[in-house]
Design a protein around this motif. Structure first.
Motif, PDB file in Angstrom:
ATOM      1  N   TRP A  68       0.722  -1.102   0.049  1.00 51.40           N
ATOM      2  CA  TRP A  68       0.017  -0.050  -0.002  1.00 51.40           C
ATOM      3  C   TRP A  68       0.651   1.036   0.043  1.00 51.40           C
ATOM      4  O   TRP A  68       0.352   2.404  -0.180  1.00 51.40           O
ATOM      5  CB  TRP A  68      -0.700   0.164   1.215  1.00 51.40           C
ATOM      6  N   GLU A  70       3.966   3.730  -1.343  1.00 50.93           N
ATOM      7  CA  GLU A  70       4.692   4.023  -2.566  1.00 50.93           C
ATOM      8  C   GLU A  70       6.110   3.512  -2.526  1.00 50.93           C
ATOM      9  O   GLU A  70       6.931   2.878  -3.420  1.00 50.93           O
ATOM     10  CB  GLU A  70       4.588   5.468  -2.543  1.00 50.93           C
ATOM     11  N   GLN A 111      -5.733  -3.252   3.315  1.00 54.23           N
ATOM     12  CA  GLN A 111      -4.650  -2.208   3.259  1.00 54.23           C
ATOM     13  C   GLN A 111      -3.999  -2.119   1.589  1.00 54.23           C
ATOM     14  O   GLN A 111      -4.032  -1.223   1.030  1.00 54.23           O
ATOM     15  CB  GLN A 111      -3.664  -2.265   3.995  1.00 54.23           C
ATOM     16  N   LYS A 114      -6.902  -1.232  -0.787  1.00 51.05           N
ATOM     17  CA  LYS A 114      -6.826   0.452  -0.722  1.00 51.05           C
ATOM     18  C   LYS A 114      -5.762   1.136  -1.474  1.00 51.05           C
ATOM     19  O   LYS A 114      -5.915   2.222  -1.958  1.00 51.05           O
ATOM     20  CB  LYS A 114      -7.093   1.091   0.674  1.00 51.05           C
ATOM     21  N   GLY A 115      -4.612   0.468  -0.833  1.00 52.15           N
ATOM     22  CA  GLY A 115      -3.438   1.020  -1.744  1.00 52.15           C
ATOM     23  C   GLY A 115      -3.293   1.007  -3.157  1.00 52.15           C
ATOM     24  O   GLY A 115      -2.958   1.922  -3.832  1.00 52.15           O
ATOM     25  N   LEU A 117      -5.833   1.230  -5.214  1.00 48.19           N
ATOM     26  CA  LEU A 117      -6.822   1.976  -5.651  1.00 48.19           C
ATOM     27  C   LEU A 117      -6.422   3.481  -5.561  1.00 48.19           C
ATOM     28  O   LEU A 117      -6.540   3.946  -6.578  1.00 48.19           O
ATOM     29  CB  LEU A 117      -8.391   1.919  -4.850  1.00 48.19           C
ATOM     30  N   ASP A 118      -5.797   3.706  -4.741  1.00 47.70           N
ATOM     31  CA  ASP A 118      -5.068   4.996  -4.273  1.00 47.70           C
ATOM     32  C   ASP A 118      -4.116   5.447  -5.441  1.00 47.70           C
ATOM     33  O   ASP A 118      -3.879   6.431  -5.783  1.00 47.70           O
ATOM     34  CB  ASP A 118      -4.622   5.463  -2.885  1.00 47.70           C
ATOM     35  N   PHE A 119      -3.520   4.312  -5.826  1.00 50.19           N
ATOM     36  CA  PHE A 119      -2.349   4.489  -6.767  1.00 50.19           C
ATOM     37  C   PHE A 119      -3.105   4.122  -8.436  1.00 50.19           C
ATOM     38  O   PHE A 119      -2.344   3.670  -9.199  1.00 50.19           O
ATOM     39  CB  PHE A 119      -1.323   3.922  -6.768  1.00 50.19           C
ATOM     40  N   ASP A 120      -4.479   4.187  -8.568  1.00 53.64           N
ATOM     41  CA  ASP A 120      -5.147   4.083  -9.829  1.00 53.64           C
ATOM     42  C   ASP A 120      -4.875   2.787 -10.622  1.00 53.64           C
ATOM     43  O   ASP A 120      -5.081   2.525 -11.407  1.00 53.64           O
ATOM     44  CB  ASP A 120      -4.654   4.909 -10.643  1.00 53.64           C
ATOM     45  N   VAL A 154     -13.373   1.578   1.209  1.00 57.53           N
ATOM     46  CA  VAL A 154     -13.282   1.672  -0.399  1.00 57.53           C
ATOM     47  C   VAL A 154     -14.551   2.509  -0.587  1.00 57.53           C
ATOM     48  O   VAL A 154     -15.622   2.189  -0.187  1.00 57.53           O
ATOM     49  CB  VAL A 154     -13.276   0.514  -1.151  1.00 57.53           C
ATOM     50  N   ARG A 155     -14.322   3.538  -1.515  1.00 57.44           N
ATOM     51  CA  ARG A 155     -15.340   4.554  -1.791  1.00 57.44           C
ATOM     52  C   ARG A 155     -16.028   4.065  -2.949  1.00 57.44           C
ATOM     53  O   ARG A 155     -15.445   3.327  -3.927  1.00 57.44           O
ATOM     54  CB  ARG A 155     -14.727   5.771  -2.076  1.00 57.44           C
ATOM     55  N   GLN A 158     -14.679   4.448  -6.293  1.00 56.64           N
ATOM     56  CA  GLN A 158     -12.963   3.415  -6.729  1.00 56.64           C
ATOM     57  C   GLN A 158     -13.454   2.263  -7.147  1.00 56.64           C
ATOM     58  O   GLN A 158     -12.928   1.374  -7.521  1.00 56.64           O
ATOM     59  CB  GLN A 158     -12.503   3.661  -5.525  1.00 56.64           C
TER      60      GLN A 158
END
Ligand code: PGA
Length: 252
Positions: A68, A70, A111, A114-115, A117-120, A154-155, A158
């Motif tokens: 998750w 970078e 985690q 979500k990680g 998804l946060d980075f597309d 998760v939204r 997303q």
């Protein structure tokens, strides 16, 4: 209309030469499809080589897990940025082999989701019951827990990049496939659950893949089920002819 997704999980197989050859052969079986997508998940060491081999095609390249963060002190992990840098745009998360052999928990898996998804990245969340859980009537509970926990936080917006793979543990690598009725029952349950957790249209748009001994001989009947939107294929994805036939399933 959901586009189906035919995914090959190469697990811990292929060196660079095998991987490039296999990817090239798979490409020969992939005309431009309007109704389906193809995804390859090679080991980390050959993501870049496979991405280069298939560049210019519509094939999606995926990692088999993802962290998750970078970057940082996470020995043995791969970050979403690294996956993207290597040419990948998706990650398989929560595979039963990770859960069982490497003790990955729902919290850790959440985690990772979500990680990703946060980075597309596209996140392919794997869920599935063991034989004991199925036989003791726990299947739906297990699926519900894995999905609720795996997707916590998760939204809704997303969810367009989330794919769920239903993989009954007893069907993975065993040659025992769930019957089309058993698979459809689990998929319909998962879709209903997503509609409760998010919204109806999120559930209707989300792809749910079946995994566990998918082969050229059973793919057509599985893909004919209304809630089966693709396959996550292990063993049969290592043979271009077999995977080619699976990709070119006939819905009848
Ligand atoms: P299998 O593996 O097709 O070899 O059963 C599926 C998977 O583990 O994703």
């Amino acid at each position: 209309m959901r586009k189906s997704l035919m995914a090959g999980n190469w697990k811990m197989h292929t060196t660079r030469e095998d991987a490039c050859r296999l990817a090239e052969e798979v490409m020969k079986h992939c005309p431009t499809f309007a109704d389906r997508e193809v995804l390859l998940a090679p080991p980390y060491t050959v993501i870049a080589a496979v991405a280069e081999t298939v560049s210019g095609s519509d094939i999606i390249v995926s990692s088999q897990n993802v962290c998750w963060e970078e970057q940082g002190a996470f020995t043995g992990e791969i970050s979403p940025v690294m996956v993207k840098d290597a040419g990948g745009s998706a990650a398989i998360i929560g595979h039963s082999e990770r859960r069982q052999l490497f003790f990955e928990t729902d919290t850790l898996i959440n985690q990772r989701v979500k990680g990703a998804l946060d980075f597309d990245l596209m996140a392919l969340l794997c869920v599935g019951e063991t034989l004991t859980e199925r036989e003791s009537g726990q299947m739906l509970n297990v699926l519900e827990t894995q999905i609720r926990n795996g997707l916590a936080g998760v939204r809704a917006e997303q969810m367009a990049r989330v794919v769920i793979a239903y993989e009954p543990v007893w069907a993975i690598g065993t040659g025992k496939t769930a019957s089309k009725e058993q698979a459809q029952e689990a998929h319909a349950f998962i879709r209903e659950l997503i509609s409760k957790l998010f919204e109806k249209n999120v559930a209707e748009q989300m792809r749910i893949l079946y995994g566990g001994s998918v082969k050229p001989t059973n793919v057509d009947e599985l893909m004919a089920q209304p809630d089966i939107d693709g396959a996550l294929v292990g063993g049969a994805a290592l043979d271009a002819e077999s995977f080619g036939r699976i990709i070119n399933y006939q819905k009848n």
